[in-house]
Design an enzyme around this catalytic site. Structure first.
Site, PDB file in Angstrom:
ATOM      1  N   ARG A  38      78.740  91.169  62.019  1.00 43.04           N
ATOM      2  CA  ARG A  38      79.791  91.645  61.111  1.00 43.04           C
ATOM      3  C   ARG A  38      79.470  93.074  60.671  1.00 43.04           C
ATOM      4  NH1 ARG A  38      76.951  92.627  57.502  1.00 43.04           N
ATOM      5  NH2 ARG A  38      78.592  93.735  56.412  1.00 43.04           N
ATOM      6  N   GLY A  39      80.438  93.660  59.939  1.00 47.57           N
ATOM      7  CA  GLY A  39      80.280  95.063  59.537  1.00 47.57           C
ATOM      8  C   GLY A  39      80.924  95.930  60.612  1.00 47.57           C
ATOM      9  N   ALA A  40      81.705  96.929  60.169  1.00 49.51           N
ATOM     10  CA  ALA A  40      82.567  97.675  61.094  1.00 49.51           C
ATOM     11  C   ALA A  40      81.855  98.191  62.355  1.00 49.51           C
ATOM     12  CB  ALA A  40      83.212  98.834  60.338  1.00 49.51           C
TER      13      ALA A  40
ATOM     14  N   ARG B 151      89.173  89.853  64.670  1.00 49.38           N
ATOM     15  CA  ARG B 151      89.243  90.324  63.280  1.00 49.38           C
ATOM     16  C   ARG B 151      90.188  91.539  63.228  1.00 49.38           C
ATOM     17  NH1 ARG B 151      83.987  90.487  59.758  1.00 49.38           N
ATOM     18  NH2 ARG B 151      85.603  90.205  58.188  1.00 49.38           N
TER      19      ARG B 151
ATOM     20  N   ASP C 231      85.904 100.112  56.481  1.00 51.99           N
ATOM     21  CA  ASP C 231      86.307  99.380  57.684  1.00 51.99           C
ATOM     22  C   ASP C 231      87.429 100.102  58.428  1.00 51.99           C
ATOM     23  OD1 ASP C 231      84.840  96.564  57.593  1.00 51.99           O
ATOM     24  OD2 ASP C 231      85.235  97.282  55.582  1.00 51.99           O
TER      25      ASP C 231
ATOM     26  N   ASN D 168      88.076  98.759  52.610  1.00 48.77           N
ATOM     27  CA  ASN D 168      86.688  98.296  52.582  1.00 48.77           C
ATOM     28  C   ASN D 168      86.686  96.910  51.937  1.00 48.77           C
ATOM     29  OD1 ASN D 168      83.869  98.873  53.160  1.00 48.77           O
ATOM     30  ND2 ASN D 168      83.563  98.867  50.947  1.00 48.77           N
ATOM     31  N   LYS D 169      85.524  96.311  51.886  1.00 44.20           N
ATOM     32  CA  LYS D 169      85.397  94.936  51.382  1.00 44.20           C
ATOM     33  C   LYS D 169      86.092  94.749  50.033  1.00 44.20           C
ATOM     34  CE  LYS D 169      83.908  92.222  53.153  1.00 44.20           C
ATOM     35  NZ  LYS D 169      84.786  91.367  53.989  1.00 44.20           N
TER      36      LYS D 169
END
Ligand code: MRU
Length: 350
Positions: free
Chosen positions: A51-53, A92, A233, A243-244
């Site tokens: 995970r994570g861009a 995603r 992201d 972003n988150k």
């Protein structure tokens, strides 16, 4: 970065296998997850094993590589890759790095199979190089004695190596020998801050404390936060940034208290096909992530505990969009830029 004195990336290739650190098990267990097909890599992205861009982008590039390997009929490589791209892209929806990666390999396949393969490897390698440079530029913003707040995990787990938001922190601490302290937002509901960022910082010896998501404004109001740095992201052409979830309210609080609010991201996170934040698709995840708490019980076994009112439903948007006007600047691998269309376009044509 180092784990128990051994260097790791968040994701890499061994032979024909895509290997990644199993992020759902951290910080409790450090395990390598192996994917032997496009489908297995797609599953790993969807279930957030990776995970994570930036790491999602690398995974997308490697999944395209697997699609090349799986393609039996070399004559139809482009159309086979188009099918694979659709499958990979559907895992995603928000982080643009995924689409950047699959598109780059697809386009390269028009030139040759060999070029497509080299591009698939290059995506992860470039992400590492860019992350390192983000650390060098971001370090300039961090003064000795600074207290920094960050949200979610934009460290090396999220960017293959070094990180985006955490890279300046690592550089300031290790190379700059600065005395710093990091406020780590817990980041409900998946707890990427409390689990992943805290684990990363601990591995590197960076002083930090986990704070509840709703405590950020409190520390800002007390003058305890000197700067806030998060990852991204997707960054739209006008500077609006996805972003988150929870980033937006931190940015609003930072603006109110006059605290510089920076977004750190490589150029692959900027998306000229998205004009403003309104166009960014926000991933809606399973309500179970909100209604249950996932962790280890006293017997050291993973358990999902129900923590909410029986019968109540939950909503679970995974990201929010911070308007450009709340952002002080973007820390990129080419330098620090202002959040406006002109500077973003200049960055992407440099
Ligand atoms: O849902 P995730 O964990 O894949 O979310 C992505 C993130 O980690 C964050 O939004 C992060 O701040 C930016 S990714 C470098």
């Amino acid at each position: 970065m180092k784990v128990n004195n051994k260097s790791y990336r968040a994701i890499w290739v061994e032979g024909s296998t895509v290997c990644m650190i199993e992020q759902n098990l951290l910080p409790f267990e450090f395990k390598i997850h192996r994917c032997n097909s496009v489908d297995e890599t797609c599953h790993a992205i969807k279930t957030m094993i990776v995970r994570g861009a930036g790491s999602i982008g690398a995974a997308g590039g490697y999944a395209m590589l697997q699609a090349i390997w799986e393609n039996k009929n070399a004559g139809n490589l482009y159309s086979e890759l188009e099918i694979a791209k659709q499958k990979i892209d559907s895992t995603r929806p928000t982080a643009v790095n995924l689409f950047y990666a699959t598109n780059r390999v697809l386009e390269a396949s028009k030139v040759s199979k060999e070029f497509a393969i080299s591009e698939a490897y290059a995506i992860a390698d470039e992400c590492v190089e860019q992350s390192k440079k983000i650390g060098v530029f971001g370090n300039e913003l961090i003064k000795d004695g600074y207290k920094i707040e960050t949200h979610c995990n934009a460290g090396w787990l999220a960017l293959v190596d070094y990180g985006s938001a955490l890279s300046p922190i690592y550089t300031a601490f290790e190379t700059g020998k600065k005395n710093i302290f990091v406020f780590v937002d817990e980041t409900r509901p998946r707890l990427q801050g409390m689990r992943l960022t805290a684990w990363e910082l601990q591995q590197q010896g960076v002083p930090h404390a986990i704070i509840p998501d709703n405590a950020g404004a409190f520390y800002m109001s007390k003058g305890e936060v000197d700067i806030m740095i998060t990852g991204a992201d997707r960054i739209a052409t006008n500077g609006d940034t996805a972003n988150k979830i929870g980033t937006l309210e931190k940015a609003i609080a930072a603006k109110y208290y006059g605290i510089p609010f920076y977004i750190a991201a490589p150029s692959s996170t900027f998306d000229l096909n998205t004009k403003t934040g309104n166009e960014i698709i926000i991933e809606e995840r399973d309500e179970e992530e909100v209604l249950y708490f996932y962790g280890k019980n006293k017997e050291n076994k993973f358990e999902n505990i129900f923590i909410s009112n029986p019968g109540s439903r939950a909503k679970n948007p995974a990201f929010d969009v911070t308007p450009a006007e709340l952002i002080t600047g973007f820390i990129t691998e080419k330098g620090i830029i202002k959040p406006n269309e002109e500077e973003i376009k200049k960055l992407l044509t440099q």
